[in-house]
Design a protein around this motif. Structure first.
Motif, PDB file in Angstrom:
ATOM      1  N   THR A 616      15.933  12.683  -7.479  1.00  0.00           N
ATOM      2  CA  THR A 616      16.643  11.577  -8.104  1.00  0.00           C
ATOM      3  C   THR A 616      15.693  10.396  -8.249  1.00  0.00           C
ATOM      4  OG1 THR A 616      17.442  10.820  -5.936  1.00  0.00           O
ATOM      5  CG2 THR A 616      18.903  12.238  -7.211  1.00  0.00           C
ATOM      6  N   TYR A 618      15.511   6.047  -9.917  1.00  0.00           N
ATOM      7  CA  TYR A 618      16.309   4.909 -10.343  1.00  0.00           C
ATOM      8  C   TYR A 618      15.408   3.788 -10.847  1.00  0.00           C
ATOM      9  CZ  TYR A 618      19.338   7.296  -6.952  1.00  0.00           C
ATOM     10  OH  TYR A 618      20.031   8.229  -6.233  1.00  0.00           O
ATOM     11  N   ALA A 635      20.142   5.491 -13.486  1.00  0.00           N
ATOM     12  CA  ALA A 635      19.714   6.579 -12.602  1.00  0.00           C
ATOM     13  C   ALA A 635      19.398   7.823 -13.416  1.00  0.00           C
ATOM     14  CB  ALA A 635      20.807   6.892 -11.578  1.00  0.00           C
ATOM     15  N   ASN A 636      18.324   8.479 -13.080  1.00  0.00           N
ATOM     16  CA  ASN A 636      17.949   9.777 -13.663  1.00  0.00           C
ATOM     17  C   ASN A 636      18.035   9.782 -15.197  1.00  0.00           C
ATOM     18  OD1 ASN A 636      18.095  10.725 -10.848  1.00  0.00           O
ATOM     19  ND2 ASN A 636      20.311  10.662 -11.168  1.00  0.00           N
ATOM     20  N   THR A 639      17.412  13.134 -16.922  1.00  0.00           N
ATOM     21  CA  THR A 639      18.078  14.316 -16.374  1.00  0.00           C
ATOM     22  C   THR A 639      19.518  14.339 -16.859  1.00  0.00           C
ATOM     23  OG1 THR A 639      16.705  14.188 -14.385  1.00  0.00           O
ATOM     24  CG2 THR A 639      18.666  15.574 -14.279  1.00  0.00           C
ATOM     25  N   ASN A 644      23.009  19.756  -9.126  1.00  0.00           N
ATOM     26  CA  ASN A 644      22.319  18.859  -8.196  1.00  0.00           C
ATOM     27  C   ASN A 644      21.837  19.527  -6.919  1.00  0.00           C
ATOM     28  OD1 ASN A 644      24.652  19.160  -6.656  1.00  0.00           O
ATOM     29  ND2 ASN A 644      25.503  17.175  -7.239  1.00  0.00           N
ATOM     30  N   ASP A 664      25.539  12.879  -8.960  1.00  0.00           N
ATOM     31  CA  ASP A 664      24.475  12.105  -8.329  1.00  0.00           C
ATOM     32  C   ASP A 664      23.092  12.367  -8.906  1.00  0.00           C
ATOM     33  OD1 ASP A 664      26.265  10.852  -6.687  1.00  0.00           O
ATOM     34  OD2 ASP A 664      26.038  12.287  -5.044  1.00  0.00           O
ATOM     35  N   SER A 665      22.821  13.569  -9.426  1.00  0.00           N
ATOM     36  CA  SER A 665      21.510  13.864 -10.001  1.00  0.00           C
ATOM     37  C   SER A 665      21.506  13.761 -11.520  1.00  0.00           C
ATOM     38  CB  SER A 665      21.056  15.269  -9.582  1.00  0.00           C
ATOM     39  OG  SER A 665      20.884  15.346  -8.189  1.00  0.00           O
TER      40      SER A 665
END
Length: 701
Positions: A616, A618, A635-636, A639, A644, A664-665
């Motif tokens: 990950t 940021y 974030a990412n 991606t 994840n 989250d990823s």
């Protein structure tokens, strides 16, 4: 063994190289006065950080405080060398051990740190095995020391939203102080809606047949669509009474956690038996309501004596439903649980002045759960567990040394239906710390203890989750033994550079573990004890450099974990992971960048999983002053896959490979803002009211 020797040699080399850099540097001497019991210590004072044998003190800059929206954000920006870099809500040591959080020597939760007024932070103290009785015997402690005011109060609002991830939170907090009383009110709410929170699996079954042969086949589970909604609401109130000799803190709170929708649809394939895919759908829901009380009472008796009493009570009502359909077969499972939990610690402390400090205490745990299962099984579980543990600890500090020794005994009692288990086990703590010349510090620790099994692991209910898999617990489980070892070296040559290196190990004996028992028609997952040993070893290093008159800060961390998981999994794993962080401050603005590489770790000592999480990264920009703070984060950005994590587990009759999916990823954008409004003549800052935790559910999973 070759791996262990290599890591030890590497650690020794880094330590020797570090000493060669740090030892020649000059020191300035200062007496530390942050403890309630005065200790004679040699401390070196830098502009932003002091380090001694028993405590390390760090002073955040005004830029760091204005740029931070919470206490966790502030710790991350300060990049304390004893703490791991992270972007989450949990604070660990650099060697991945849990850290207890305190604000002005009172226990603090994650929500306390969110509600903190960061511009009022005066300094941050880090302790290993502290002698101060107010830290309640915790091994690793971070204590925020706040500015003190005459009287008054403030209001704080904190809100954030993650776009694309589709979740958000809002916290409202108010504090008012009148003379010796402080009143805190807190209210928090959060929500999440996700269509990408699910898991896909590949399972291998090796089942014995009636003719003596063994049949091997694979079962795949692929997801077509998913939908999950969650809502959380928590109100809390706290009242603190504080004089020179008495501090009494009482907190009451509640939490209402509801997941009304958690649905998944997809296909199942069984090879080589079936060529055609079979459709499945899973409909889950959960509601958990809890009430809690916590009290922390400290009394100074005179003649170097103090008494501390800490207690927590929580009640939780949980309700879960799970309806799984595969083809024409249905597997309904429902559970309802009422759990009560009590934890308490009574401690007497005496200071011998230059000859050290002694504490004598007794701590206890009581847990009672009543759980009703229906669906594929029909059972009513009743479990009662309690632990009573007397102990004593002695600490001694002189010049460059700090030593702590603790010993005690635990009596554990468990009753499940008519099955009664009880055992007695000793425990021990030891910590030795040495500050060479105030600029570098080395600490070694040892911890031995026994851990009480989760109540859900003792259930005799047999729950069938799909046509081939069922699971149950074991009411005869006993506490297992665990051993912790660790050594950490920290160096602060000057205000611009700091680093640490460490090695830590954890081993478990007499452990219980999941065992997959085969039949000709499927697998029953049971829990058996004792099983083979579990050992993990991690070595790593951390470094920080500040440039351009502290306007630019760059930090990095690298770790190499090794894990041996004995019978029934018989696996060995090794990994290398690293993280990087940079912040640049200009005017009231700040720009940040963080990167966390792929990271692998064991799931736990019981389940045999080895989990690898995706990298990950940021980029953030923010602006803040003493009242307002606004930030934006992406974030990412490169991606766009929801996958994840991967985890795998291998055993004699059953293997599983699983891919996890979530937000989250994946790329998302986060916007956040805080506003603080002060009234009266300022505030006296203590720790804030926060969401209180309920008793853990005893529902078997």
């Amino acid at each position: 063994m070759k791996y262990l020797l290599t890591q030890i040699a590497l650690l020794l080399f880094v330590c020797i190289a570090s000493l060669s850099v740090c030892l020649p540097l000059d020191a300035q001497v200062k007496t530390n006065d942050s403890l309630s019991i005065q200790l004679k210590e040699v401390v070196v004072e830098a502009d932003q950080q002091n380090i001694s044998a028993s405590v390390s003190t760090y002073f955040p800059t005004s830029k760091q405080k204005n740029a931070s929206q919470s206490g966790i954000d502030l710790l991350n920006r300060m990049a304390i060398p004893q703490l791991a870099l992270g972007a989450g809500t949990k604070i660990n040591t650099v060697s991945n051990k849990s850290v207890a959080m305190f604000i002005d020597w009172l226990p603090a939760s994650t929500d306390d740190l969110k509600n903190m007024r960061t511009t009022d932070v005066k300094k941050v103290e880090y302790y290993d095995y502290p002698s101060d009785p107010r830290f309640l015997g915790n091994a690793h402690v971070v204590n925020f020391v706040m500015k003190r005011y005459e009287y008054g109060g403030y209001l704080k609002a904190l809100g954030s939203e993650r776009f694309i991830a589709n979740d958000g939170q809002l916290n409202l907090f108010g504090k008012f102080q009148s003379k010796r009383f402080t009143f805190d009110l807190g209210l928090g709410a959060s929500y999440s809606k996700s269509t990408h929170d699910f898991a896909e699996s590949l399972e291998t079954y090796r089942l014995p047949q009636n003719d003596g042969s063994e049949k091997t086949f694979r079962r795949t589970e692929s997801v077509i669509a998913a939908d999950r909604h969650n809502r959380l609401l928590w109100p809390t109130m706290k009242v603190v009474y504080n004089t020179d000799k008495i501090t009494i803190s009482n907190i009451v709170g509640a939490a209402f956690d509801h997941t009304p929708i958690n649905n998944t649809t997809g296909t199942v394939g069984i090879y080589p038996d079936n060529i055609d895919l079979i459709s499945f759908d899973k409909n889950e829901a959960m509601r958990q309501n809890s009430l809690s009380y916590s009290g922390n009472w400290n009394f100074i008796l005179g003649k170097r004596n103090t008494i501390n009493f800490y207690s927590v009570y929580s009640y939780t009502h949980s309700r879960q439903s799970n309806l799984y359909r595969e083809g024409t077969a249905e597997f309904p499972n429902y559970a309802e649980d009422d759990s009560h939990s009590v934890r308490a610690r009574l401690q007497f402390n005496h200071s011998f002045g230059n000859y050290g400090n002694l504490k004598i205490f007794c701590q206890g745990l009581f847990y009672r759960a009543s759980t009703r299962y229906s669906g594929t099984t029909d059972m009513y579980d009743r479990l009662t567990t309690y632990r009573i543990g007397p102990g004593l600890g002695y600490s001694f500090s002189k010049n460059k040394y700090y030593i702590y020794l603790g010993v005690g005994y635990n009596y554990d009692h468990s009753k499940y239906e008519q099955t009664i288990e009880h055992s007695t086990q000793p425990w021990a703590d030891a910590s030795v710390q040495y500050s060479f010349n105030g600029k570098n510090h080395i600490s070694a620790e040892f911890h031995y203890m026994t851990s009480v099994p989760l109540s859900s692991y003792r259930s005799e209910a047999v729950v069938q989750s799909n046509p081939l898999m069922s699971y149950t617990g074991n009411p005869a489980l006993k506490p297992y033994k665990s051993f912790d070892y660790g050594i950490t070296y920290t160096c602060i040559p000057n205000n611009s550079i700091s680093f640490s290196v460490y090695a830590t190990a954890w081993s478990v004996r007499d452990r219980y573990a999941f065992v997959y028992t085969p039949s000709s028609t499927g697998i029953l997952r049971t829990i058996e004890q004792p099983m083979g040993g579990f050992t993990s070893l991690t070595t790593g290093a951390y470094g920080l450099v500040r440039l351009l008159q502290n306007r630019l800060q760059i930090a990095g961390q690298i770790a190499m974990p090794f894990c041996h998981n004995g019978e029934p999994f018989n696996s060995d794993h090794v990994d290398v992971n690293y993280s990087l962080q940079a912040y640049w401050y200009f005017g009231g603005w700040n720009i940040g960048a963080q990167y966390f590489s792929d990271k692998s770790a064991p799931g736990s000592e019981i389940n045999g999983l080895w989990t690898k999480r995706r990298e990950t990264y940021y980029l953030s920009i923010g602006w803040g002053n003493s009242s307002w703070n606004v930030s934006a984060l992406i974030a990412n950005p490169f991606t766009w896959s929801w996958k994840n994590s991967n985890n795998e587990m291998y055993s004699r009759y059953f293997d599983r490979k699983q891919s996890g999916y979530g937000v989250d990823s994946h790329c998302y954008i986060k916007l956040g803002a805080t506003y603080v409004f002060g009234f009266g003549k300022h505030v006296k800052q203590n720790n804030e009211a926060s969401r209180q935790r309920g008793a853990g559910s005893a529902i078997l999973e």
